[in-house]
Design an enzyme around this catalytic site. Structure first.
Site, PDB file in Angstrom:
ATOM      1  N   GLU A 281     -13.223   5.072   1.480  1.00  0.00           N
ATOM      2  CA  GLU A 281     -12.854   6.000   2.563  1.00  0.00           C
ATOM      3  C   GLU A 281     -13.965   7.008   2.826  1.00  0.00           C
ATOM      4  O   GLU A 281     -14.093   7.518   3.936  1.00  0.00           O
ATOM      5  CB  GLU A 281     -11.558   6.753   2.216  1.00  0.00           C
ATOM      6  CG  GLU A 281     -10.319   6.082   2.762  1.00  0.00           C
ATOM      7  CD  GLU A 281      -9.059   6.949   2.718  1.00  0.00           C
ATOM      8  OE1 GLU A 281      -9.082   8.042   2.132  1.00  0.00           O
ATOM      9  OE2 GLU A 281      -8.047   6.507   3.262  1.00  0.00           O
ATOM     10  N   HIS A 302     -13.397 -15.880 -15.179  1.00  0.00           N
ATOM     11  CA  HIS A 302     -12.871 -17.231 -15.014  1.00  0.00           C
ATOM     12  C   HIS A 302     -12.329 -17.430 -13.603  1.00  0.00           C
ATOM     13  O   HIS A 302     -11.534 -18.332 -13.362  1.00  0.00           O
ATOM     14  CB  HIS A 302     -11.801 -17.505 -16.075  1.00  0.00           C
ATOM     15  CG  HIS A 302     -12.373 -17.430 -17.460  1.00  0.00           C
ATOM     16  ND1 HIS A 302     -12.706 -18.553 -18.207  1.00  0.00           N
ATOM     17  CD2 HIS A 302     -12.742 -16.362 -18.215  1.00  0.00           C
ATOM     18  CE1 HIS A 302     -13.221 -18.166 -19.359  1.00  0.00           C
ATOM     19  NE2 HIS A 302     -13.263 -16.843 -19.390  1.00  0.00           N
ATOM     20  N   LYS A 416      -2.476   3.304  12.217  1.00  0.00           N
ATOM     21  CA  LYS A 416      -1.300   4.184  12.298  1.00  0.00           C
ATOM     22  C   LYS A 416      -0.822   4.272  13.738  1.00  0.00           C
ATOM     23  O   LYS A 416       0.371   4.129  14.013  1.00  0.00           O
ATOM     24  CB  LYS A 416      -1.659   5.604  11.829  1.00  0.00           C
ATOM     25  CG  LYS A 416      -1.749   5.769  10.341  1.00  0.00           C
ATOM     26  CD  LYS A 416      -1.867   7.258  10.021  1.00  0.00           C
ATOM     27  CE  LYS A 416      -2.283   7.485   8.605  1.00  0.00           C
ATOM     28  NZ  LYS A 416      -2.688   8.859   8.348  1.00  0.00           N
TER      29      LYS A 416
HETATM   30  O1  PA5 Z   1      -7.849  10.344   0.691  1.00  0.00           O
HETATM   31  C1  PA5 Z   1      -7.152  10.579   1.670  1.00  0.00           C
HETATM   32  O2  PA5 Z   1      -7.304  11.591   2.374  1.00  0.00           O
HETATM   33  C2  PA5 Z   1      -6.024   9.644   2.026  1.00  0.00           C
HETATM   34  O3  PA5 Z   1      -6.069   8.496   1.250  1.00  0.00           O
HETATM   35  C3  PA5 Z   1      -4.683  10.329   1.843  1.00  0.00           C
HETATM   36  O4  PA5 Z   1      -4.576  10.752   0.514  1.00  0.00           O
HETATM   37  C4  PA5 Z   1      -3.537   9.380   2.164  1.00  0.00           C
HETATM   38  O5  PA5 Z   1      -3.680   8.912   3.468  1.00  0.00           O
HETATM   39  C5  PA5 Z   1      -2.202  10.089   2.026  1.00  0.00           C
HETATM   40  O6  PA5 Z   1      -2.142  11.226   2.836  1.00  0.00           O
HETATM   41  P1  PA5 Z   1      -1.066  12.343   2.621  1.00  0.00           P
HETATM   42  O7  PA5 Z   1      -1.276  12.959   1.297  1.00  0.00           O
HETATM   43  O8  PA5 Z   1      -1.282  13.312   3.743  1.00  0.00           O
HETATM   44  O9  PA5 Z   1       0.294  11.671   2.698  1.00  0.00           O
END
Ligand code: PA5
Length: 452
Positions: A281, A302, A416
């Protein structure tokens, strides 16, 4: 007390040499300066840089108290969250909580009806509490799971008792979960405003579930603090986190576009999942970024081991090696020796596992896969707290070396928005019509069926 992590890069050459790494000294120092002065992209999200400031001792104490009380009054804690609000806790619990990891369940990290019904079935004869974790408080997957689980808890123990058994970890001021928590008087912990999900493991996000599972969270935070101090040294030759960040960028620029995190310890499986999310990310944007993959060896030797040894040479590996501290298990002598293993009789199983690592690292190097090794003396709170910080710092520096913002994730919105439109969320009507049309057209064009 020194930081219990070292980085061995001897299997990177000839793809990347120490001299090449040193030639990027200034670039690393520049990224360091951008990060520490707050001049780089995403500087509103640097709260994790100082673990002690993010988690003052009083807050760690409050987390410990709440977790201990819950652990005494319940059989199971269900942690509801996704991405950065889930993976860190799971990684630590899998790695460190041998005896109580079965007391922590996870939900909200998928939308599988099978998964959630099975989880609910297994809660039937248990006293359970819920820790719902969502910084935004609006993420669909955990919100759905929480609504379902909350209703089960309320039917099981009644509204008032349920409120006592729900702990929310969310934004200090805004979001649907914050509002609900206030209304229902849930115990609440904050996700600091200046910390993004994937850098939040050492906040209440990760620490509360860890404490419930009996992990020493004070030791985790202290270890991270020591690592932060060591990592604030801009000189890459004495900062393994920066050496790692520079080396992986050099490899990437030479066409090694996939990094495989490899460990020989199954209880590190979720640490690798957390690492994948952290780097994926943070760096995968603007049509750039190393793809983070992970393997569990020797199991995967394996399966994809064949690919790694002889497939396309666009990969590099990072091993995690645990030196000691594993249970002693001796391979016994067997006089008939029908399996031919007597040459190993008397050997400790962990030492055999480490030879498998040494053999693999060399074989992969010889097969054209540059690799380096992050080594820890033993797997405990001390090394895990340090490792978490090590990777976070390396990731931030690596992102700046790649010229991306390592603290945003704009690409996550695409699925989303489509999902909201397809589910009929109010406000998405027009998009919904356009998407249905597009999907109908695509499926007609491309559906392949068997004859007859
Ligand atoms: O690292 C990030 O920002 C994302 O992976 C969020 O943690 C994830 O989308 C969950 O978001 P939230 O904590 O707002 O539910």
């Amino acid at each position: 007390m020194s930081v219990p992590i070292s980085l061995n890069i001897s299997h990177l050459a000839p793809d990347v040499t120490w001299e090449e790494i040193l030639s990027l000294r200034d670039a690393a120092a520049n990224s360091h300066e951008m990060l520490h002065s707050g001049a780089g992209a995403g500087s509103d999200y640097l709260g994790w840089l100082d673990p002690r400031k993010m988690m003052p001792a009083e807050e760690v104490e409050r987390i410990t108290d709440v977790a201990e009380e819950l652990a005494l009054s319940t059989d199971v804690l269900v942690v509801v969250g996704i991405g950065g609000s889930y993976l860190g806790a799971r990684a630590a619990i899998e790695a460190l909580a041998d005896n109580s990891k079965d007391r922590v369940f996870f939900a909200g990290q998928n939308i599988s009806a099978h998964y959630l019904s099975h989880l609910i079935e297994s809660l039937a004869d248990k006293r359970f509490a819920i820790n719902v974790v969502s910084k935004s408080g609006t993420t669909t997957e955990p919100a759905i799971a929480f609504r379902i689980l909350r209703s089960h808890l309320e039917s099981a123990v009644g509204m008032d008792a349920a409120s006592e058994l729900i702990v929310a970890t969310t934004d200090p001021a805004k979001g649907a979960l914050k509002r609900l928590s206030k209304e229902q008087k849930y115990e609440t912990f904050e996700v600091p405003v200046d910390v993004g999900g994937r850098y939040s493991v050492l906040s209440a996000v990760g620490l509360l579930p860890m404490a419930y599972a009996g992990i020493d969270i004070i030791a985790m935070v202290e270890a991270a603090e020591r690592c932060a101090k060591a990592c604030s040294n801009p000189e890459l030759e004495s900062n393994p986190a920066y050496t790692y960040a520079v080396a992986r960028n050099l490899l990437y620029n030479k066409g090694k576009e996939i990094e495989i995190l490899a460990s020989f310890e199954p209880r590190l499986h979720y640490l690798a999942e957390w690492w994948k999310q952290l780097f994926g990310e943070s760096e995968g944007k603007e049509n750039k970024g190393i793809f983070p993959a992970a393997v569990d060896f020797t199991t995967d030797l394996h399966s994809v081991g064949q690919w790694i040894q002889q497939g396309k040479r666009n990969i590099f590996e990072t091993f995690i090696d645990i030196k000691t501290g594993e249970p002693e298990l001796t391979i016994p002598e067997d006089p008939p020796d029908l399996d031919g293993l007597n040459y190993l009789a008397g050997r400790d199983l962990h030492s055999v596992n480490r030879e498998a690592y040494r053999a693999t690292a060399l074989a992969h190097r010889e097969g054209g896969v540059p690799n380096s090794t992050i080594r820890i003396p033993r797997l405990d709170e001390e090394s895990l707290g340090a490792l978490v910080y090590f990777f976070e710092k390396a990731c931030a520096i690596s992102g700046y070396l790649l010229h991306v913002n390592p603290f945003d994730q704009p690409g996550v919105e695409a699925y989303k928005n489509h999902m909201f439109a397809l589910l009929g969320k109010p406000g998405f009507e027009e998009q919904s019509r356009a998407l249905e049309k597009e999907l109908k057209h695509r499926s007609r064009e491309q559906e392949v069926r068997f004859k007859g």
